[in-house]
Scaffold this active site. Structure first.
Site, PDB file in Angstrom:
ATOM      1  N   SER A 140      46.344  34.278  46.399  1.00  0.00           N
ATOM      2  CA  SER A 140      46.970  33.648  45.316  1.00  0.00           C
ATOM      3  C   SER A 140      48.526  33.563  45.819  1.00  0.00           C
ATOM      4  CB  SER A 140      47.067  34.299  44.092  1.00  0.00           C
ATOM      5  OG  SER A 140      47.717  34.007  43.127  1.00  0.00           O
ATOM      6  N   TYR A 153      48.083  42.385  40.279  1.00  0.00           N
ATOM      7  CA  TYR A 153      47.411  41.198  40.720  1.00  0.00           C
ATOM      8  C   TYR A 153      48.002  40.704  42.154  1.00  0.00           C
ATOM      9  CZ  TYR A 153      45.664  36.342  40.529  1.00  0.00           C
ATOM     10  OH  TYR A 153      45.053  35.238  40.894  1.00  0.00           O
ATOM     11  N   LYS A 157      46.255  40.667  45.819  1.00  0.00           N
ATOM     12  CA  LYS A 157      46.235  39.294  46.565  1.00  0.00           C
ATOM     13  C   LYS A 157      46.861  39.450  47.732  1.00  0.00           C
ATOM     14  CE  LYS A 157      43.817  36.857  43.605  1.00  0.00           C
ATOM     15  NZ  LYS A 157      42.339  36.542  43.805  1.00  0.00           N
TER      16      LYS A 157
HETATM   17  P1  NDP Z   1      38.399  31.852  36.058  1.00  0.00           P
HETATM   18  O1  NDP Z   1      39.003  32.932  35.255  1.00  0.00           O
HETATM   19  O2  NDP Z   1      38.160  30.501  35.555  1.00  0.00           O
HETATM   20  O3  NDP Z   1      36.972  32.340  36.581  1.00  0.00           O
HETATM   21  C1  NDP Z   1      36.735  33.562  37.217  1.00  0.00           C
HETATM   22  C2  NDP Z   1      35.493  33.751  37.899  1.00  0.00           C
HETATM   23  O4  NDP Z   1      35.335  35.150  38.224  1.00  0.00           O
HETATM   24  C3  NDP Z   1      34.358  33.361  36.555  1.00  0.00           C
HETATM   25  O5  NDP Z   1      33.402  32.688  37.487  1.00  0.00           O
HETATM   26  C4  NDP Z   1      33.858  34.686  36.286  1.00  0.00           C
HETATM   27  O6  NDP Z   1      32.573  34.606  35.900  1.00  0.00           O
HETATM   28  C5  NDP Z   1      33.902  35.414  37.624  1.00  0.00           C
HETATM   29  N1  NDP Z   1      34.274  36.942  37.718  1.00  0.00           N
HETATM   30  C6  NDP Z   1      35.170  37.484  37.107  1.00  0.00           C
HETATM   31  N2  NDP Z   1      35.167  38.772  37.044  1.00  0.00           N
HETATM   32  C7  NDP Z   1      33.921  39.237  37.678  1.00  0.00           C
HETATM   33  C8  NDP Z   1      33.133  40.229  37.986  1.00  0.00           C
HETATM   34  N3  NDP Z   1      33.449  41.416  37.666  1.00  0.00           N
HETATM   35  N4  NDP Z   1      31.919  39.976  38.572  1.00  0.00           N
HETATM   36  C9  NDP Z   1      31.635  38.897  38.951  1.00  0.00           C
HETATM   37  N5  NDP Z   1      32.209  37.734  38.579  1.00  0.00           N
HETATM   38  C10 NDP Z   1      33.248  37.961  37.875  1.00  0.00           C
HETATM   39  O7  NDP Z   1      39.338  32.007  37.280  1.00  0.00           O
HETATM   40  P2  NDP Z   1      39.813  30.813  38.182  1.00  0.00           P
HETATM   41  O8  NDP Z   1      38.737  29.748  38.530  1.00  0.00           O
HETATM   42  O9  NDP Z   1      41.156  30.417  37.662  1.00  0.00           O
HETATM   43  O10 NDP Z   1      40.172  31.620  39.733  1.00  0.00           O
HETATM   44  C11 NDP Z   1      39.504  31.882  40.766  1.00  0.00           C
HETATM   45  C12 NDP Z   1      40.096  32.652  41.739  1.00  0.00           C
HETATM   46  O11 NDP Z   1      41.137  32.073  42.126  1.00  0.00           O
HETATM   47  C13 NDP Z   1      40.564  33.995  41.246  1.00  0.00           C
HETATM   48  O12 NDP Z   1      40.380  34.785  42.255  1.00  0.00           O
HETATM   49  C14 NDP Z   1      41.906  33.849  40.958  1.00  0.00           C
HETATM   50  O13 NDP Z   1      42.716  34.916  41.116  1.00  0.00           O
HETATM   51  C15 NDP Z   1      42.367  32.843  41.995  1.00  0.00           C
HETATM   52  N6  NDP Z   1      43.332  31.923  41.572  1.00  0.00           N
HETATM   53  C16 NDP Z   1      43.213  31.343  40.500  1.00  0.00           C
HETATM   54  C17 NDP Z   1      44.806  30.476  40.052  1.00  0.00           C
HETATM   55  C18 NDP Z   1      44.884  29.537  39.036  1.00  0.00           C
HETATM   56  O14 NDP Z   1      45.759  29.024  38.863  1.00  0.00           O
HETATM   57  N7  NDP Z   1      43.827  29.449  38.334  1.00  0.00           N
HETATM   58  C19 NDP Z   1      45.968  30.833  41.023  1.00  0.00           C
HETATM   59  C20 NDP Z   1      45.737  31.515  42.116  1.00  0.00           C
HETATM   60  C21 NDP Z   1      44.565  32.378  42.446  1.00  0.00           C
HETATM   61  P3  NDP Z   1      31.774  35.601  34.616  1.00  0.00           P
HETATM   62  O15 NDP Z   1      32.950  35.900  33.722  1.00  0.00           O
HETATM   63  O16 NDP Z   1      30.767  34.884  34.368  1.00  0.00           O
HETATM   64  O17 NDP Z   1      31.650  37.019  35.285  1.00  0.00           O
END
Ligand code: NDP
Length: 246
Positions: A140, A153, A157
Site C-alpha cells: 500500500s 497498517y 505494508k
Molecule cells: P476489501 O476489503 O474490498 O477485500 C478484502 C479481501 O480480503 C476480501 O476478499 C476478504 O474476503 C479478504 N480477507 C480479509 N481478511 C481475510 C482473512 N483473515 N482471511 C482470508 N481472507 C480475508 O479490500 P481491497 O480489495 O480494497 O484490498 C485488497 C488489498 O489491497 C488489501 O491487502 C489492501 O490492504 C490493499 N490495498 C487496498 C487499497 C484500496 O484503496 N482499496 C489501497 C492500498 C492497498 P472475506 O471477507 O470473504 O474473507
C-alpha cells in the site's frame, strides 16, 4: 499434474483480489480463489468458468497460520505445481496511535504481514521444484509514505516491502521473482466509507485526479506474474495515479 500455470489469489471474494483472479484467469492461469466467504467465491468461480477460464474456490482464514500453510501446500499437492502466489487479502483497523489497542496492532500485523510470510515460506518449495515462481504481495502507499490513523497498517505494508526484497534475493537464482504492488486509493469496500470531503481531498493530491479501479491493480499484477517478467524482482510498484511518486 495440471498443464496450466496454477495461481493462488487471496482475498478474491471482492475488490482488488476479485479483479486479480479474473485477470489471471483471462491470462490462461488456473486460479485458486481464496477468502473466508464461500458464497462470493463460488459466484466468482462460476463467472470465470462461464467466460471460458479455469478456477476453483478454497475458504481459508489467513490469520490462522496453520491453515495458510495447509492451503498453500494442499494446492501445490493437488495440482502438482504452484507457479503464482498473490497475497492480496488484507484488513484495516484504523485508530490514532494514542488510542490504538494492542489487539488492533496485532490483528493487522498478523493478517497483513505474518500470514504472508507463512504463505511465501510454504510456496517456496513447490516453486523451487517447478523451477518457476511469481510472488506478488499487495502492499500500500500507506506503507511507503505513512498515513495518519494507520500505524498498524502502514507498519505491516512497509514490512512487506523489506520482506519481499529478501525473498527476491533468496529465491532469484531459482527463477522465482518476488515483488510488491502498492495500490493508492482504489474504489473498493475498504475505501467506500471514506467521507466525501476526504475523497475530494485525496483526488486533489492524485496526479490523475481520480481514485483507481481494482482492474488497474489487476493489470499490473498480470504483467508481474507473466513469464515475460522474469527480470523484474525485489521491486515495489506503486499503482496510485501518481500520488506518491516514490
Ligand atoms: P476489501 O476489503 O474490498 O477485500 C478484502 C479481501 O480480503 C476480501 O476478499 C476478504 O474476503 C479478504 N480477507 C480479509 N481478511 C481475510 C482473512 N483473515 N482471511 C482470508 N481472507 C480475508 O479490500 P481491497 O480489495 O480494497 O484490498 C485488497 C488489498 O489491497 C488489501 O491487502 C489492501 O490492504 C490493499 N490495498 C487496498 C487499497 C484500496 O484503496 N482499496 C489501497 C492500498 C492497498 P472475506 O471477507 O470473504 O474473507
Amino acid at each position: 499434474m495440471t498443464e496450466q500455470r496454477v495461481a493462488i489469489v487471496t482475498g478474491a471474494s471482492r475488490g482488488i483480489g476479485r479483479a486479480i483472479a479474473k485477470r489471471l484467469a483471462a491470462d490462461g492461469r488456473h486460479v485458486v480463489c481464496v477468502a473466508r466467504s464461500q458464497g462470493p467465491l463460488d459466484e466468482l468461480v462460476s463467472e470465470i468458468t462461464a467466460d471460458g477460464g479455469s478456477a476453483s474456490a478454497k475458504t481459508c482464514d489467513i490469520s490462522d497460520f496453520d491453515a495458510v500453510a495447509a492451503l498453500v501446500e494442499g494446492v501445490a499437492e493437488e495440482h502438482g505445481r504452484l507457479d503464482i502466489l498473490v497475497n492480496n487479502a488484507g484488513i484495516t483497523k484504523d485508530n490514532l496511535i494514542l488510542r490504538m489497542s494492542n489487539e488492533e496492532w496485532d490483528a493487522v500485523i498478523d493478517t497483513n504481514l505474518k500470514s504472508i510470510f507463512v504463505a511465501c515460506r510454504s510456496a517456496a518449495r513447490p516453486m523451487m521444484k517447478g523451477k518457476f515462481g511469481r510472488i506478488v504481495n499487495i502492499a500500500s502507499t500507506s506503507g511507503l509514505v505513512g498515513n495518519s490513523g494507520q500505524a498498524n497498517y502502514a507498519a505491516a505494508k512497509s514490512g512487506l516491502t523489506g520482506f519481499t526484497k529478501t525473498v527476491a534475493r533468496e529465491l532469484g537464482k531459482k527463477n522465482i521473482t518476488a515483488n510488491c504492488v502498492a495500490p493508492g486509493f482504489i474504489e473498493t469496500d475498504m475505501t467506500k466509507d471514506l467521507p466525501a470531503g476526504v475523497i475530494e481531498h485525496i483526488k486533489g493530491v492524485i496526479s490523475t485526479r481520480d481514485l483507481g479501479k481494482p482492474e488497474d491493480i489487476a493489470a499490473c499484477v498480470s504483467y508481474v506474474t507473466s513469464d515475460d517478467a522474469g527480470y523484474l524482482t525485489g521491486q515495489t510498484i506503486a499503482v496510485d495515479g501518481g500520488m506518491t511518486m516514490c
